[in-house]
Scaffold this motif. Sequence first.
Motif, PDB file in Angstrom:
ATOM      1  N   ASN A 520       0.835  -1.201   0.000  1.00 30.10           N
ATOM      2  CA  ASN A 520       0.000   0.000   0.000  1.00 30.10           C
ATOM      3  C   ASN A 520       0.869   1.250   0.000  1.00 30.10           C
ATOM      4  N   LEU A 521       0.814   2.001  -1.097  1.00 33.26           N
ATOM      5  CA  LEU A 521       1.586   3.228  -1.239  1.00 33.26           C
ATOM      6  C   LEU A 521       0.718   4.406  -0.802  1.00 33.26           C
ATOM      7  N   PRO A 522       1.093   5.120   0.267  1.00 33.90           N
ATOM      8  CA  PRO A 522       0.256   6.216   0.770  1.00 33.90           C
ATOM      9  C   PRO A 522       0.184   7.375  -0.221  1.00 33.90           C
ATOM     10  N   LEU A 523      -0.972   7.998  -0.282  1.00 35.67           N
ATOM     11  CA  LEU A 523      -1.182   9.143  -1.161  1.00 35.67           C
ATOM     12  C   LEU A 523      -1.276  10.423  -0.335  1.00 35.67           C
ATOM     13  N   TYR A 524      -0.865  11.525  -0.948  1.00 35.84           N
ATOM     14  CA  TYR A 524      -0.886  12.819  -0.264  1.00 35.84           C
ATOM     15  C   TYR A 524      -1.683  13.827  -1.080  1.00 35.84           C
ATOM     16  N   SER A 525      -2.542  14.571  -0.377  1.00 34.03           N
ATOM     17  CA  SER A 525      -3.332  15.619  -1.012  1.00 34.03           C
ATOM     18  C   SER A 525      -2.508  16.890  -1.126  1.00 34.03           C
ATOM     19  N   VAL A 526      -2.708  17.608  -2.212  1.00 37.94           N
ATOM     20  CA  VAL A 526      -2.034  18.878  -2.441  1.00 37.94           C
ATOM     21  C   VAL A 526      -3.098  19.918  -2.782  1.00 37.94           C
ATOM     22  N   LYS A 527      -3.174  20.958  -1.965  1.00 37.48           N
ATOM     23  CA  LYS A 527      -4.087  22.066  -2.231  1.00 37.48           C
ATOM     24  C   LYS A 527      -3.243  23.264  -2.617  1.00 37.48           C
ATOM     25  N   MET A 528      -3.411  23.736  -3.844  1.00 38.42           N
ATOM     26  CA  MET A 528      -2.587  24.822  -4.370  1.00 38.42           C
ATOM     27  C   MET A 528      -3.436  26.060  -4.631  1.00 38.42           C
ATOM     28  N   SER A 529      -2.952  27.182  -4.109  1.00 40.89           N
ATOM     29  CA  SER A 529      -3.602  28.470  -4.365  1.00 40.89           C
ATOM     30  C   SER A 529      -2.846  29.167  -5.487  1.00 40.89           C
ATOM     31  N   LEU A 530      -3.542  29.437  -6.586  1.00 42.39           N
ATOM     32  CA  LEU A 530      -2.929  30.029  -7.766  1.00 42.39           C
ATOM     33  C   LEU A 530      -3.416  31.454  -7.964  1.00 42.39           C
ATOM     34  N   SER A 531      -2.551  32.260  -8.540  1.00 41.55           N
ATOM     35  CA  SER A 531      -2.934  33.631  -8.863  1.00 41.55           C
ATOM     36  C   SER A 531      -2.288  34.011 -10.181  1.00 41.55           C
ATOM     37  N   SER A 532      -3.130  34.310 -11.161  1.00 44.78           N
ATOM     38  CA  SER A 532      -2.622  34.675 -12.480  1.00 44.78           C
ATOM     39  C   SER A 532      -3.464  35.799 -13.043  1.00 44.78           C
ATOM     40  N   CYS A 533      -2.795  36.879 -13.426  1.00 46.35           N
ATOM     41  CA  CYS A 533      -3.470  38.037 -14.012  1.00 46.35           C
ATOM     42  C   CYS A 533      -4.573  38.566 -13.096  1.00 46.35           C
ATOM     43  N   GLY A 534      -4.292  38.550 -11.793  1.00 41.79           N
ATOM     44  CA  GLY A 534      -5.245  39.073 -10.832  1.00 41.79           C
ATOM     45  C   GLY A 534      -6.392  38.154 -10.502  1.00 41.79           C
ATOM     46  N   VAL A 535      -6.418  36.958 -11.094  1.00 41.77           N
ATOM     47  CA  VAL A 535      -7.491  35.992 -10.845  1.00 41.77           C
ATOM     48  C   VAL A 535      -6.953  34.879  -9.955  1.00 41.77           C
ATOM     49  N   SER A 536      -7.610  34.627  -8.827  1.00 42.65           N
ATOM     50  CA  SER A 536      -7.187  33.599  -7.885  1.00 42.65           C
ATOM     51  C   SER A 536      -8.037  32.345  -8.059  1.00 42.65           C
ATOM     52  N   SER A 537      -7.417  31.200  -7.858  1.00 48.27           N
ATOM     53  CA  SER A 537      -8.128  29.929  -7.944  1.00 48.27           C
ATOM     54  C   SER A 537      -7.437  28.911  -7.054  1.00 48.27           C
ATOM     55  N   VAL A 538      -8.143  27.834  -6.757  1.00 48.94           N
ATOM     56  CA  VAL A 538      -7.608  26.762  -5.919  1.00 48.94           C
ATOM     57  C   VAL A 538      -7.704  25.450  -6.685  1.00 48.94           C
ATOM     58  N   VAL A 539      -6.603  24.728  -6.709  1.00 49.86           N
ATOM     59  CA  VAL A 539      -6.548  23.432  -7.376  1.00 49.86           C
ATOM     60  C   VAL A 539      -6.219  22.366  -6.339  1.00 49.86           C
ATOM     61  N   GLU A 540      -6.979  21.285  -6.354  1.00 55.41           N
ATOM     62  CA  GLU A 540      -6.711  20.167  -5.453  1.00 55.41           C
ATOM     63  C   GLU A 540      -6.187  18.995  -6.268  1.00 55.41           C
ATOM     64  N   GLU A 541      -5.048  18.495  -5.879  1.00 54.35           N
ATOM     65  CA  GLU A 541      -4.384  17.389  -6.571  1.00 54.35           C
ATOM     66  C   GLU A 541      -3.887  16.393  -5.543  1.00 54.35           C
ATOM     67  N   LEU A 542      -3.135  15.389  -6.008  1.00 55.55           N
ATOM     68  CA  LEU A 542      -2.506  14.442  -5.099  1.00 55.55           C
ATOM     69  C   LEU A 542      -1.263  13.880  -5.762  1.00 55.55           C
ATOM     70  N   PHE A 543      -0.393  13.297  -4.959  1.00 54.45           N
ATOM     71  CA  PHE A 543       0.798  12.642  -5.500  1.00 54.45           C
ATOM     72  C   PHE A 543       1.118  11.420  -4.664  1.00 54.45           C
ATOM     73  N   VAL A 544       1.914  10.523  -5.236  1.00 49.93           N
ATOM     74  CA  VAL A 544       2.242   9.273  -4.566  1.00 49.93           C
ATOM     75  C   VAL A 544       3.717   9.164  -4.216  1.00 49.93           C
ATOM     76  N   SER A 545       4.582   9.846  -4.963  1.00 51.44           N
ATOM     77  CA  SER A 545       6.018   9.656  -4.716  1.00 51.44           C
ATOM     78  C   SER A 545       6.814  10.939  -4.589  1.00 51.44           C
ATOM     79  N   HIS A 546       6.417  12.000  -5.307  1.00 47.31           N
ATOM     80  CA  HIS A 546       7.351  13.108  -5.462  1.00 47.31           C
ATOM     81  C   HIS A 546       6.624  14.397  -5.807  1.00 47.31           C
ATOM     82  N   LEU A 547       7.062  15.483  -5.184  1.00 46.14           N
ATOM     83  CA  LEU A 547       6.591  16.822  -5.543  1.00 46.14           C
ATOM     84  C   LEU A 547       7.810  17.737  -5.566  1.00 46.14           C
TER      85      LEU A 547
END
Length: 715
Positions: A520-547
């Motif tokens: 069983n390979l543990p997974l990790y959640s990644v919540k990223m706050s982005l800002s581009s051209c004055g517009v903010s957004s949130v992206v939720e992702e995950l990874f298993v080995s490397h960031l």
Amino acid sequence: MVYPKAAVALSTVDCESSLHNNVQALLREMNSQSASPKGMLRWSLQKKLESDPSCSVSLIRVLLKELEKKLKRISTTSKSQSYMHVIPVLHTLYYVVIQSGATIPTSLYQTVYECLMKLLILPSPYSAVALSTLRSIKMEMITPGSLYQRRVIAEQNLRNEHFPLQEKVFVLADPAVFSVQLEATIRAELEASSYLRKTPTMEKNVVLRVLQTGLGTTCQSSRLAQALEASEDHMVEKCFQEVVLAVEQSIKHGAGGRANYLNKLQDIYRDILAASKEDITTADHGSACGTMPFPEINFLLWRYDKDLWNLLADFALKDRRDSDCSEDSGTERHRKESDSDDREQPQDRDPTSAFSRRNAFKNMKAADKLTLVREKIEAFPGSSPVHKEDSRRHAARVVVMGDDRVLGRLARAYHSIRERESKHLLLMKKLNLQLYYIPVTDVQPSHSPPASSRQDEGRLSLASLLGRVDPWYNSNINSLQALISKLDGKRSDRSKPSQQNLFLLDTLCYYLRCGTQPVNLPLYSVKMSLSSCGVSSVVEELFVSHLEADIPEFRHIKEKWSKKPAARRRRSVEVFGAVISVSYTKVSLSKREAVKGVAPMTYGVVITSEQAAVTSGEDYLTVRFDSVNPGDNTVIQTQNISIRTMERRTLSVCLDKDSRRTYTDVQRIEISPCLDPGCSSRSRFSVSSERERLLSKYLDKVLSLPINTFTGVTL
């Protein structure tokens, strides 16, 4: 290496001596650091058994002696190193039993059974593999031919009324690794399974194998084979159904039904010979059974994440023979209900759209509510099915081929499936999803020693991990990297499969049939706050080995500095990098020590997952803050961390070393263990408070990616 093709069988003594040498060479190979391809000795032993099935009994005796020797050694030492060779011996024993068409004496089975019982005192995961082998041996001892019959019926999707289990094998290859030529070559080699089947139908083979192994010397195999060949299709179908029924009834009744089972086989045997209208020669030339046929293998390039869901959905929807299909999936109900709105709509051809209509069914049966939780429990090595009916579900065996990047994509797809199922249960009700991994890289193998830590620096870190925790996986699956790399650039020949073709196919089948213990390979959640051209957004992702996150402004300095000699770096007084804000929880016994601060002059952050299987503790993340000045480098260990840029700078974040999963203009990253959507039953299902308390106390709610291996790891 080419397997022997002796025309005359060896004597019992010579055969056992030869097989003993083969087994010893097999075990030595597992410890070897030789650059020569591993796995060939196991395959050669398999081919020897296929060419001379009479060696089966001798090989079982050799393996039994090896297990007894291991037991004596284990009793004098508690070192886990002494357990290592138990795994290949157990899997070889199982494969001999399921593959051989020869009759194994009941007395030998009984001795093997008693030996396996003694192995149950071993620590997990060794005891888990021993228990699995023990159950198979017990079933075959009581009902000879049952293992072969069930495996062939499932793999070949043979229709019958008594054992409805079906399996599908999907091999998904990462286009980032597979060139056009390599994809064509591997496709040709794996899909050769579709025309490497024997001329007699699978039903005839099943009838022949079960009668031969069950009746032993009283069965004249050659005469039976001739009679089946001469029989009309409806007669073969009738006999096949009778044999399947006899086997399933014997398994249900246990040891008390063995006599009735053998009598029933004898009746079927007489009926077949009596019904044959052709002249049958009286001479019998021994076993007439062929080798176990290859399953149908569906190979495709994994271009889109949704492809996996579509494949599983199509498999779940296409079979209408399941007796509870109308209750479980609700899809048949759509067809049978005379709802006027449904009649006006065109029939769905896309499986995903059919699934999207599931929100019409709000009430779920009580047994369905904890299905995903049960899946979670059974994902651990050595666990037994919670409910007997689970064994009657269909199995989807998904094999991914690639490097760390393809496991990252698999992790994301797996999480998506769990999330969708937690809302509208459908796939997991019918499908038992099993995941496998064959590492393939587009980087030419280095000349460094196999055990070199340099492998971890590339894109095969998870393959290296699996090889360390399971040496048998390392010998048979990791060793395929070199073979597959050599196939790139070679022309495929569909008309004449080579021995190399068979090696790849046989190894894959061996992995599918024996690789039942998950890591069983543990997974990790990644919540990223982005800002581009004055517009903010949130992206939720995950990874298993490397960031990996770097600051674009300093990327050129990082590349330039990495090429400078170390001495010049130490003499430098220049400072490059940016200040970032960091908040994390230290990995400690209390798990309460929170740390807030800054990482000075950092040009990048590298986060790697450290699995408990290797650390002998718990899963955690190693976070390295890179600085041009070596003295400023910082390394921490944590499970939760928040990173925020300062000075209006942003980060570029790459997940699982996959450039296709790169996010720019990131201002904040929050990383934590990924929670399993299937375990968050409070919001969707009404579960009794007592049961919920027990689940919360004992069930790990962190989502892991279960990759099947031969040994597995119990944490």
